[in-house]
Design a protein around this motif. Sequence first.
Motif, PDB file in Angstrom:
ATOM      1  N   MET A  55       0.216  -1.025  -0.133  1.00 26.20           N
ATOM      2  CA  MET A  55       0.128   0.204  -0.108  1.00 26.20           C
ATOM      3  C   MET A  55       0.869   1.229   0.148  1.00 26.20           C
ATOM      4  N   VAL A  56       1.080   1.777  -0.566  1.00 25.13           N
ATOM      5  CA  VAL A  56       1.258   3.486  -1.292  1.00 25.13           C
ATOM      6  C   VAL A  56       1.184   4.711  -1.013  1.00 25.13           C
ATOM      7  N   VAL A  57       0.875   5.314   0.228  1.00 26.20           N
ATOM      8  CA  VAL A  57      -0.123   6.112   1.032  1.00 26.20           C
ATOM      9  C   VAL A  57       0.171   7.302  -0.637  1.00 26.20           C
ATOM     10  N   GLN A  58      -0.531   8.013  -0.673  1.00 22.09           N
ATOM     11  CA  GLN A  58      -0.099   9.633  -1.362  1.00 22.09           C
ATOM     12  C   GLN A  58       0.157  10.173  -0.029  1.00 22.09           C
ATOM     13  N   THR A  59       0.483  11.302  -0.809  1.00 21.19           N
ATOM     14  CA  THR A  59       1.057  12.715   0.385  1.00 21.19           C
ATOM     15  C   THR A  59      -0.271  12.895   0.302  1.00 21.19           C
ATOM     16  N   LYS A  60      -1.094  13.592  -0.254  1.00 25.19           N
ATOM     17  CA  LYS A  60      -2.413  13.995   0.043  1.00 25.19           C
ATOM     18  C   LYS A  60      -3.297  13.824   0.856  1.00 25.19           C
ATOM     19  N   ASP A  61      -3.094  12.135   0.511  1.00 31.95           N
ATOM     20  CA  ASP A  61      -3.766  11.416   2.121  1.00 31.95           C
ATOM     21  C   ASP A  61      -3.245  11.106   3.256  1.00 31.95           C
ATOM     22  N   PHE A  62      -2.091  11.928   3.550  1.00 35.52           N
ATOM     23  CA  PHE A  62      -1.452  11.368   4.151  1.00 35.52           C
ATOM     24  C   PHE A  62      -1.731  12.639   5.850  1.00 35.52           C
TER      25      PHE A  62
ATOM     26  N   GLY B 117      -2.246  15.911  10.464  1.00 36.49           N
ATOM     27  CA  GLY B 117      -3.126  16.726  11.007  1.00 36.49           C
ATOM     28  C   GLY B 117      -2.357  16.209  12.200  1.00 36.49           C
ATOM     29  N   ALA B 118      -1.706  15.055  12.505  1.00 35.70           N
ATOM     30  CA  ALA B 118      -0.752  13.944  13.173  1.00 35.70           C
ATOM     31  C   ALA B 118       0.264  13.243  12.769  1.00 35.70           C
ATOM     32  N   GLY B 119       0.808  13.998  11.661  1.00 38.86           N
ATOM     33  CA  GLY B 119       2.497  13.533  11.525  1.00 38.86           C
ATOM     34  C   GLY B 119       2.912  15.240  11.777  1.00 38.86           C
ATOM     35  N   ILE B 120       2.770  16.101  12.227  1.00 42.77           N
ATOM     36  CA  ILE B 120       3.289  16.881  12.328  1.00 42.77           C
ATOM     37  C   ILE B 120       3.814  17.343  13.429  1.00 42.77           C
ATOM     38  N   PRO B 121       2.368  17.195  14.622  1.00 43.49           N
ATOM     39  CA  PRO B 121       3.063  16.621  15.721  1.00 43.49           C
ATOM     40  C   PRO B 121       4.298  15.865  15.908  1.00 43.49           C
ATOM     41  N   LEU B 122       3.840  14.650  15.915  1.00 44.53           N
ATOM     42  CA  LEU B 122       4.551  13.838  16.189  1.00 44.53           C
ATOM     43  C   LEU B 122       6.186  14.294  15.462  1.00 44.53           C
ATOM     44  N   LEU B 123       6.456  14.664  14.211  1.00 47.37           N
ATOM     45  CA  LEU B 123       7.527  14.840  13.838  1.00 47.37           C
ATOM     46  C   LEU B 123       7.966  16.451  15.193  1.00 47.37           C
TER      47      LEU B 123
ATOM     48  N   ARG C  18       0.238   3.982   7.391  1.00 44.93           N
ATOM     49  CA  ARG C  18       0.034   2.840   7.109  1.00 44.93           C
ATOM     50  C   ARG C  18      -1.600   2.605   7.650  1.00 44.93           C
ATOM     51  N   ALA C  19      -1.199   3.467   8.883  1.00 46.80           N
ATOM     52  CA  ALA C  19      -3.143   3.851   9.520  1.00 46.80           C
ATOM     53  C   ALA C  19      -4.056   4.090   8.961  1.00 46.80           C
ATOM     54  N   GLY C  20      -3.053   6.223   8.493  1.00 45.38           N
ATOM     55  CA  GLY C  20      -4.537   6.400   7.737  1.00 45.38           C
ATOM     56  C   GLY C  20      -5.252   7.553   8.877  1.00 45.38           C
ATOM     57  N   SER C  21      -4.435   7.740  10.148  1.00 50.28           N
ATOM     58  CA  SER C  21      -4.847   8.006  10.735  1.00 50.28           C
ATOM     59  C   SER C  21      -4.292   8.000  12.547  1.00 50.28           C
ATOM     60  N   PHE C  22      -4.350   8.723  13.968  1.00 52.96           N
ATOM     61  CA  PHE C  22      -3.477   8.717  14.462  1.00 52.96           C
ATOM     62  C   PHE C  22      -4.499   8.004  15.569  1.00 52.96           C
ATOM     63  N   GLN C  23      -5.991   8.143  15.766  1.00 56.59           N
ATOM     64  CA  GLN C  23      -6.119   6.881  16.295  1.00 56.59           C
ATOM     65  C   GLN C  23      -6.448   5.706  15.610  1.00 56.59           C
TER      66      GLN C  23
END
Length: 165
Positions: free
Chosen positions: A1-8, A11-17, A75-80
């Motif tokens: 499964m390839v995650v598209q940047t627009k689908d990433f 909102g959860a990735g920026i706080p993680l970084l 891969r999960a698609g969301s933090f939840q």
Amino acid sequence: MVVQTKDFPWGAGIPLLFATVATAVIGGVISGGQSDPWYASLQKPFLTPPDLVFAIVWPALYLLMAGGAMIVLGRAGSFQRAISPLGIYYTMLAFNTAWSLVFFGFQDVPLAMGVLVALLLLIIAMMQDFWRYSHLAALLQIPYLIWVSFAAYLNSSIMIANSGG
């Protein structure tokens, strides 16, 4: 499964970084290395690397750590949907920071050893949870696990050599 940047889930990735970078910065500020008079005065084991090695290894490890977490999030698609592995990731970051604070800030080498043991257990748990989402994300944590294991050797050696008894 390839995650598209627009689908990433940015909102959860920026706080993680941000949390990963903040952990790196706080650890770097607290850990003075040989410029810290207390640390410089400690008897250290033969295998203690020079400060330059720490300055090279830690940024690479933080990139691998964040990369693995971002893969899991994607891969999960969301933090939840990845609350367990990412919750462990955030807890691991807290213990990573706590070690620097306890060892360098409080200068409590035995307590720092306890924090490292907990950190090692968290890394293993995180890798197991990452594995369910991405084998690559879990495998990217192997250098971190090895380095923290080496840090446990250094911490315990310093504790023994400087116990005064």
